[in-house]
Design an enzyme around this catalytic site. Structure first.
Site, PDB file in Angstrom:
ATOM      1  N   SER A  38       0.845  -1.193   0.000  1.00  0.00           N
ATOM      2  CA  SER A  38       0.000   0.000   0.000  1.00  0.00           C
ATOM      3  C   SER A  38       0.877   1.239   0.000  1.00  0.00           C
ATOM      4  O   SER A  38       1.940   1.251   0.619  1.00  0.00           O
ATOM      5  CB  SER A  38      -0.892  -0.004   1.238  1.00  0.00           C
ATOM      6  OG  SER A  38      -1.512   1.251   1.388  1.00  0.00           O
ATOM      7  N   VAL A  48     -11.840   4.693   5.087  1.00  0.00           N
ATOM      8  CA  VAL A  48     -12.017   5.295   6.411  1.00  0.00           C
ATOM      9  C   VAL A  48     -13.019   6.448   6.394  1.00  0.00           C
ATOM     10  O   VAL A  48     -13.644   6.755   7.398  1.00  0.00           O
ATOM     11  CB  VAL A  48     -10.631   5.751   6.948  1.00  0.00           C
ATOM     12  CG1 VAL A  48     -10.229   7.123   6.438  1.00  0.00           C
ATOM     13  CG2 VAL A  48     -10.576   5.704   8.460  1.00  0.00           C
ATOM     14  N   ALA A  50     -15.788   6.621   4.535  1.00  0.00           N
ATOM     15  CA  ALA A  50     -17.169   6.221   4.251  1.00  0.00           C
ATOM     16  C   ALA A  50     -17.974   6.354   5.533  1.00  0.00           C
ATOM     17  O   ALA A  50     -17.503   6.015   6.607  1.00  0.00           O
ATOM     18  CB  ALA A  50     -17.216   4.791   3.737  1.00  0.00           C
ATOM     19  N   PHE A 118     -31.895   4.333   3.019  1.00  0.00           N
ATOM     20  CA  PHE A 118     -30.900   4.961   2.157  1.00  0.00           C
ATOM     21  C   PHE A 118     -31.506   5.227   0.782  1.00  0.00           C
ATOM     22  O   PHE A 118     -32.484   4.575   0.400  1.00  0.00           O
ATOM     23  CB  PHE A 118     -29.666   4.050   2.019  1.00  0.00           C
ATOM     24  CG  PHE A 118     -28.399   4.688   2.527  1.00  0.00           C
ATOM     25  CD1 PHE A 118     -28.200   4.885   3.878  1.00  0.00           C
ATOM     26  CD2 PHE A 118     -27.404   5.104   1.637  1.00  0.00           C
ATOM     27  CE1 PHE A 118     -27.032   5.484   4.356  1.00  0.00           C
ATOM     28  CE2 PHE A 118     -26.234   5.703   2.101  1.00  0.00           C
ATOM     29  CZ  PHE A 118     -26.051   5.896   3.464  1.00  0.00           C
ATOM     30  N   GLN A 232     -19.829   9.277 -10.200  1.00  0.00           N
ATOM     31  CA  GLN A 232     -20.905   9.660  -9.287  1.00  0.00           C
ATOM     32  C   GLN A 232     -20.618  10.969  -8.557  1.00  0.00           C
ATOM     33  O   GLN A 232     -19.507  11.192  -8.085  1.00  0.00           O
ATOM     34  CB  GLN A 232     -21.123   8.567  -8.242  1.00  0.00           C
ATOM     35  CG  GLN A 232     -22.197   8.939  -7.228  1.00  0.00           C
ATOM     36  CD  GLN A 232     -22.758   7.739  -6.504  1.00  0.00           C
ATOM     37  OE1 GLN A 232     -22.150   7.222  -5.579  1.00  0.00           O
ATOM     38  NE2 GLN A 232     -23.903   7.273  -6.954  1.00  0.00           N
ATOM     39  N   HIS A 234     -21.991  13.035  -5.355  1.00  0.00           N
ATOM     40  CA  HIS A 234     -22.802  12.914  -4.141  1.00  0.00           C
ATOM     41  C   HIS A 234     -23.534  14.232  -3.930  1.00  0.00           C
ATOM     42  O   HIS A 234     -22.928  15.289  -4.040  1.00  0.00           O
ATOM     43  CB  HIS A 234     -21.891  12.599  -2.952  1.00  0.00           C
ATOM     44  CG  HIS A 234     -22.634  12.128  -1.736  1.00  0.00           C
ATOM     45  ND1 HIS A 234     -23.414  12.963  -0.978  1.00  0.00           N
ATOM     46  CD2 HIS A 234     -22.722  10.898  -1.165  1.00  0.00           C
ATOM     47  CE1 HIS A 234     -23.950  12.267   0.021  1.00  0.00           C
ATOM     48  NE2 HIS A 234     -23.548  11.014  -0.072  1.00  0.00           N
ATOM     49  N   LEU A 244     -17.542  15.053   2.891  1.00  0.00           N
ATOM     50  CA  LEU A 244     -18.806  14.332   2.734  1.00  0.00           C
ATOM     51  C   LEU A 244     -19.747  14.528   3.915  1.00  0.00           C
ATOM     52  O   LEU A 244     -19.355  14.413   5.069  1.00  0.00           O
ATOM     53  CB  LEU A 244     -18.506  12.837   2.575  1.00  0.00           C
ATOM     54  CG  LEU A 244     -19.704  11.886   2.531  1.00  0.00           C
ATOM     55  CD1 LEU A 244     -20.516  12.117   1.272  1.00  0.00           C
ATOM     56  CD2 LEU A 244     -19.237  10.439   2.590  1.00  0.00           C
ATOM     57  N   GLU A 247     -25.340  10.472   3.204  1.00  0.00           N
ATOM     58  CA  GLU A 247     -26.728  10.275   2.789  1.00  0.00           C
ATOM     59  C   GLU A 247     -27.588   9.816   3.967  1.00  0.00           C
ATOM     60  O   GLU A 247     -28.803  10.019   3.982  1.00  0.00           O
ATOM     61  CB  GLU A 247     -26.728   9.206   1.692  1.00  0.00           C
ATOM     62  CG  GLU A 247     -28.029   8.984   1.002  1.00  0.00           C
ATOM     63  CD  GLU A 247     -27.825   8.199  -0.292  1.00  0.00           C
ATOM     64  OE1 GLU A 247     -26.880   8.515  -1.043  1.00  0.00           O
ATOM     65  OE2 GLU A 247     -28.598   7.279  -0.549  1.00  0.00           O
ATOM     66  N   ARG A 278     -28.797   9.137  -6.059  1.00  0.00           N
ATOM     67  CA  ARG A 278     -27.872  10.270  -6.028  1.00  0.00           C
ATOM     68  C   ARG A 278     -27.824  11.066  -7.324  1.00  0.00           C
ATOM     69  O   ARG A 278     -27.709  12.290  -7.306  1.00  0.00           O
ATOM     70  CB  ARG A 278     -26.465   9.763  -5.690  1.00  0.00           C
ATOM     71  CG  ARG A 278     -26.377   9.306  -4.258  1.00  0.00           C
ATOM     72  CD  ARG A 278     -25.041   8.673  -3.954  1.00  0.00           C
ATOM     73  NE  ARG A 278     -24.985   8.356  -2.529  1.00  0.00           N
ATOM     74  CZ  ARG A 278     -23.986   7.682  -1.963  1.00  0.00           C
ATOM     75  NH1 ARG A 278     -22.979   7.242  -2.701  1.00  0.00           N
ATOM     76  NH2 ARG A 278     -23.995   7.438  -0.671  1.00  0.00           N
ATOM     77  N   HIS A 346     -17.765  11.866  -6.131  1.00  0.00           N
ATOM     78  CA  HIS A 346     -17.768  10.984  -4.965  1.00  0.00           C
ATOM     79  C   HIS A 346     -17.245   9.582  -5.255  1.00  0.00           C
ATOM     80  O   HIS A 346     -16.574   8.984  -4.425  1.00  0.00           O
ATOM     81  CB  HIS A 346     -19.200  10.893  -4.428  1.00  0.00           C
ATOM     82  CG  HIS A 346     -19.334  10.094  -3.172  1.00  0.00           C
ATOM     83  ND1 HIS A 346     -18.634  10.404  -2.027  1.00  0.00           N
ATOM     84  CD2 HIS A 346     -20.092   9.007  -2.874  1.00  0.00           C
ATOM     85  CE1 HIS A 346     -18.962   9.528  -1.072  1.00  0.00           C
ATOM     86  NE2 HIS A 346     -19.817   8.664  -1.559  1.00  0.00           N
ATOM     87  N   TYR A 347     -17.537   9.066  -6.450  1.00  0.00           N
ATOM     88  CA  TYR A 347     -17.232   7.647  -6.667  1.00  0.00           C
ATOM     89  C   TYR A 347     -17.003   7.383  -8.156  1.00  0.00           C
ATOM     90  O   TYR A 347     -17.697   7.936  -9.003  1.00  0.00           O
ATOM     91  CB  TYR A 347     -18.414   6.800  -6.171  1.00  0.00           C
ATOM     92  CG  TYR A 347     -18.185   5.311  -6.250  1.00  0.00           C
ATOM     93  CD1 TYR A 347     -17.567   4.627  -5.205  1.00  0.00           C
ATOM     94  CD2 TYR A 347     -18.570   4.596  -7.383  1.00  0.00           C
ATOM     95  CE1 TYR A 347     -17.355   3.264  -5.288  1.00  0.00           C
ATOM     96  CE2 TYR A 347     -18.348   3.226  -7.471  1.00  0.00           C
ATOM     97  CZ  TYR A 347     -17.740   2.570  -6.418  1.00  0.00           C
ATOM     98  OH  TYR A 347     -17.523   1.212  -6.497  1.00  0.00           O
ATOM     99  N   ARG A 381     -24.474   4.294  -8.881  1.00  0.00           N
ATOM    100  CA  ARG A 381     -24.396   3.434  -7.711  1.00  0.00           C
ATOM    101  C   ARG A 381     -25.380   3.899  -6.639  1.00  0.00           C
ATOM    102  O   ARG A 381     -25.532   5.104  -6.428  1.00  0.00           O
ATOM    103  CB  ARG A 381     -22.979   3.470  -7.138  1.00  0.00           C
ATOM    104  CG  ARG A 381     -22.820   2.695  -5.851  1.00  0.00           C
ATOM    105  CD  ARG A 381     -21.377   2.629  -5.409  1.00  0.00           C
ATOM    106  NE  ARG A 381     -20.869   3.871  -4.856  1.00  0.00           N
ATOM    107  CZ  ARG A 381     -21.113   4.317  -3.622  1.00  0.00           C
ATOM    108  NH1 ARG A 381     -21.898   3.630  -2.805  1.00  0.00           N
ATOM    109  NH2 ARG A 381     -20.582   5.450  -3.203  1.00  0.00           N
ATOM    110  N   LEU A 382     -26.005   2.971  -5.958  1.00  0.00           N
ATOM    111  CA  LEU A 382     -26.822   3.327  -4.797  1.00  0.00           C
ATOM    112  C   LEU A 382     -25.926   3.443  -3.572  1.00  0.00           C
ATOM    113  O   LEU A 382     -24.994   2.654  -3.385  1.00  0.00           O
ATOM    114  CB  LEU A 382     -27.901   2.273  -4.537  1.00  0.00           C
ATOM    115  CG  LEU A 382     -29.003   2.126  -5.586  1.00  0.00           C
ATOM    116  CD1 LEU A 382     -30.075   1.160  -5.082  1.00  0.00           C
ATOM    117  CD2 LEU A 382     -29.624   3.465  -5.952  1.00  0.00           C
ATOM    118  N   ASN A 385     -23.998   0.611  -1.250  1.00  0.00           N
ATOM    119  CA  ASN A 385     -23.598  -0.575  -2.014  1.00  0.00           C
ATOM    120  C   ASN A 385     -22.086  -0.674  -2.180  1.00  0.00           C
ATOM    121  O   ASN A 385     -21.585  -1.739  -2.537  1.00  0.00           O
ATOM    122  CB  ASN A 385     -24.264  -0.575  -3.398  1.00  0.00           C
ATOM    123  CG  ASN A 385     -25.588  -1.341  -3.404  1.00  0.00           C
ATOM    124  OD1 ASN A 385     -25.934  -1.995  -2.422  1.00  0.00           O
ATOM    125  ND2 ASN A 385     -26.305  -1.257  -4.500  1.00  0.00           N
TER     126      ASN A 385
END
Lengths: 571, 249
Positions: A38, A48, A50, A118, A232, A234, A244, A247, A278, A346-347, A381-382, A385
């Site tokens: 890593s 961390v 999320a 959610f 995505q 958010h 962040l 949600e 989203r 976000h993603y 994405r939901l 998930n």
């Protein structure tokens, strides 16, 4: 250059997916030697951050099929349905496994694991640990990983190139930042679990680590990337910093308000309101701002997220981190005032193309988590998930990589000549980057790239903008060849690492933009004003990005549909 | 226009030189120390080495000594600090470069805390969740907040003198698992942390708890563990005394 051998499986990335893969592989057979490489200590990984939770059909009122339908509808029917079914059938098992390992899930009065509402989920199925779910999952996995003697760690090693002999991925080159040592790792299988590429955007919830390194390592080595045009945003990040705001704040009952104090989602998602998916809520916020219904702030326009009616007790119990963050980083106590929020990157929905077994298109290379694209998220994405994805497909990739090691009759070993050639080319690449003498700076190129992506590859897109964006990225790629790094050492040369990350992001941007240009429709998070409708006839397909002798080549792959025919996506 | 003056301790591992460098950063009221450092780094061409990631106080990367006290740079605001603002690497660790210290050794101490529940290493795929009431969960709430940022090791005078000491965060982590209703290896864990370099080395100065950014209170956790340790050892001794006649007979 040192050559490190003896590891059956090397996992690049130490977040939730990487750690889950390591444990699954270690449990499959204690004789297998597993290494986690890593660029940071694993507990720093972006998992961390999320907050809200992890989805699974936990209750008797729910079922994997219901969870699958919500996920597929959320994906605007682009998800591969066989993969989604595998995902929803295995999510509960993963949550229970983590529960046994000590993960402090929030509980109901009777002691059962609690679930919350959610966005886009039709029933309560999001398991959580207050609003620090990612933090608790990451630390639980990290702590559990210390139990297995066959898991070793290589913390703060940065991987620069994957090594392939003509048949498969066989290893990589990496720099140990602590002492500047370079090494070639040779192994039987590699699992890429390096997360997404959110830092290609300026306004993002992502940590500094999410620079798409793993995506480009895999792409350059010959693996295909899938669904890269889907990014995505958010709906609720702190308006100034992009930090962040989960949600779960809406899942627990929070309201989004415009400057007139209206819950404006009544005009967009009258049934779902704040619990819509989203992509639709982010677009609604932007539409409100364009219509002049947003608040004008010093840095940007925003809307309000109002939690006051939830009361201090609920906020402290269920959203303690949100309160802490809002007070600390936005001088706003959500118990007393609404929080200023706006949508932020976000993603990365796209990623290294894999099946449910985690195998990529390149033999010997597996991928899991945000770095992978199975694809279960499709075009959108939901929420909740993705943590579940890290657990389900992390475990799957770890187990299957282990079985690949155990069952493969003959795993080719690269020749000394191949190793030497690879070692030289890696060494030369680093030397060249350090000896470049130009006038460009990393910071100015990075900033231009991020602004460009926010503007042209954001929530609202069109052909002209995407073309402009692509042109600018090409220019920035050229400029990145003329960056001077003053520090010539390899010991924590953060300039060198940032340049390597920047190059990975610039390539990622090019792929995102090219795939987005080709997709002449609107689906999920990919919204084009010049093609505002979904077009199943032409675009019910994935885009696969490959590196070929002709450069970046984009091909199509059909969407696997098992039970749910595409229908209009209305909420 | 007002400015912040930031003094940064630099260290170059190749020349082994330590020196201070002074920079000015334009005033804004919500500027964090990390923002200031990023501003300086971008302006000066990217040479200063420091770690950071989440910028929201949860990843634990960006610890430094700020005006003499260990703190997270992302969660410390410049307006709240006396000028000039002095940044130094975390104390008690070997400096690798600039603000980056070697925390590998401290990171490894978590192993001694045996931070896991079930001991078996074979995956049994449990089918049912264990029940745990909110009150039982609440018992481990405080100690489970640790983000492993190592500020407590930088503040701990005992660790400064004796690097073998298990230290505050690892102690708190042991207590977190001891308090968990799902735990079933408390005895092994107590053996591990009451060994020579274990919890008894703590002299309860409490600096660790004062610098903890997440209110974990490792000092209190270590005191509770010491009491539990004495009981654990007494029980073990009693057991071995009871067993002795059997062996001799």
């Amino acid at each position: 250059m040192e050559i490190i051998t003896g590891y059956d499986i090397l996992i690049i990335g130490g977040g939730a997916a990487g750690l889950r893969a390591a444990i699954a592989a270690a449990e499959t057979d204690p004789r297998l030697k597993i290494g986690i490489i890593s660029k940071v200590y694993p507990t720093r990984s972006h998992t961390v951050s999320a907050e809200g939770g992890v989805a699974a059909a936990m209750r008797e009122y729910d079922s994997p099929a219901n969870h699958a339908y919500d996920t597929i509808k959320g994906s605007d029917f682009l998800a591969d349905q066989d993969a989604v079914e595998y995902f929803t059938e295995n999510a509960k098992k993963q949550i229970i496994t983590l529960e046994h390992w000590g993960c402090p899930w929030s509980r109901q009065k009777d002691g059962q694991v609690a679930v919350r509402a959610f966005g886009g989920m039709n029933v309560k199925r999001t398991v959580y640990a207050a609003d620090k779910t990612g933090f608790y999952i990451l630390h639980s996995l990290f702590e559990r990983s210390l139990l297995y003697e066959n898991i070793s760690r290589f913390d703060e090693w940065y991987v620069t190139d994957l090594f392939t002999d003509n048949e498969r991925a066989t290893g990589f080159h990496a720099i140990h930042q602590k002492n500047g040592q370079q090494a070639i790792f040779l192994t039987k299988t590699i699992i890429m679990a390096t997360g997404g590429a959110g830092r290609a955007y300026k306004f993002t919830t992502n940590s500094a680590l999410n620079t798409g390194d793993g995506l480009i390592l895999a792409y350059e080595a010959g693996a295909a990337l899938k669904d890269m045009e889907f990014v995505q945003f958010h709906p609720t990040a702190l308006a100034k910093t992009g930090i962040l705001i989960t949600e779960a704040a809406r899942g627990e009952g929070g309201h989004l308000l415009n400057k007139k104090g209206e819950r404006f989602l009544k005009n967009y998602l009258p049934e779902k309101m704040e619990l819509g998916p989203r992509d639709i809520i982010s677009r609604a916020i932007i539409q409100e701002i364009i219509s002049g219904n947003g608040f004008e702030g010093p840095n940007c326009a925003y809307v309000h997220l109002d939690l006051r009616h939830l009361g201090k007790k609920t906020i402290n119990e269920k959203l303690p981190l949100i309160r802490e963050i809002s007070i600390h980083f936005a001088a706003t106590d959500p118990v007393l005032e609404p929080i200023a929020v706006r949508p932020a990157q976000h993603y990365t929905m796209g990623g290294i193309s894999t099946g449910s077994d985690g195998a990529s298109t390149l033999p010997g290379l597996f991928a899991a988590g945000e770095a992978a694209c199975v694809s279960i998220h499709g075009a959108n994405r939901l929420g909740s998930n993705s943590l579940a994805e890290c657990l389900v497909f992390g475990a799957s990739a770890g187990k299957n990589a282990a079985n690949y090691c155990l069952s493969a009759k003959k795993i080719t070993i690269p020749s000394n000549k191949q190793i030497n050639l690879f070692s030289k080319s890696c060494n030369n690449k680093i030397k060249l980057l350090l000896s470049n003498d130009g006038h460009e700076s990393i910071a100015s190129i990075r900033s231009a790239m991020q602004e460009n992506m926010d503007q042209y590859a954001g929530i609202i897109r069109d052909r002209e903008g995407l073309k402009k964006g692509l042109h600018a990225i090409k220019d920035l790629q050229e400029r990145s060849k003329r960056v001077t790094i003053k520090d010539k050492s390899l010991i924590f040369n953060t300039g060198l690492i940032e340049l390597l990350e920047l190059k990975a992001m610039l390539k990622t941007c090019e792929i995102i933009l090219k795939c987005a240009l080709l997709r002449e429709e609107s689906r999920g998070a990919h919204y084009r004003t010049d093609f505002p409708n979904r077009n199943d006839q032409k675009f019910l397909k994935h885009h696969l990005a490959h590196k070929t002798s002709a450069g970046l080549t984009i091909t199509s792959q059909k969407v696997n549909i098992t039970k749910w025919s595409p229908e209009a996506r209305t909420y | 226009m007002r400015n912040f003056i930031i003094k940064i301790q630099r260290y170059n591992p190749e020349t082994e030189k330590i020196y201070f460098e002074e920079h000015t950063v334009p005033y804004t009221k919500d500027l964090t120390v990390l923002d200031a450092l990023n501003f300086i780094k971008e302006k000066t061409g990217g040479e200063i080495a420091y770690r950071w990631a989440c910028r929201m106080g949860i990843c634990g990367s960006c610890g430094a000594i700020i005006n003499g006290k260990p703190a997270l740079m992302c969660s410390t605001f410049c307006v709240q600090l006396k000028q000039p603002i002095t940044l130094q690497p975390l104390a008690n660790f070997k400096v690798i470069k600039d603000l980056i210290v070697d925390t590998d050794d401290a990171m490894n101490k978590f192993r001694a805390a045996m931070p896991y529940t079930e001991f078996q290493k074979k995956h049994l795929e449990p089918q049912h969740e264990t029940l745990q009431t909110p009150a039982q969960l609440n018992r481990l709430k405080q100690t489970s907040q640790c983000i492993k940022c190592m500020l407590c090791y930088a503040a701990c005078p005992v660790y400064g003198l004796k690097q073998e000491f298990i230290g505050p965060a690892a102690g708190a982590l042991a207590q977190r698992y001891n308090l968990d209703t799902r735990d079933n290896i408390k005895n092994q864990r107590m053996d591990s942390i009451t060994a020579e370099n274990g919890i008894y080395n703590c002299s309860f100065i409490g600096e660790c708890s004062r610098v903890c950014p997440k209110n974990v209170d490792p000092a209190a956790a270590l005191q509770k563990l010491k009491v539990a340790g004495i009981i654990h050892t007494a029980k073990k001794t009693a057991k071995s005394i009871l067993k002795t006649p059997k062996k001799s007979s």
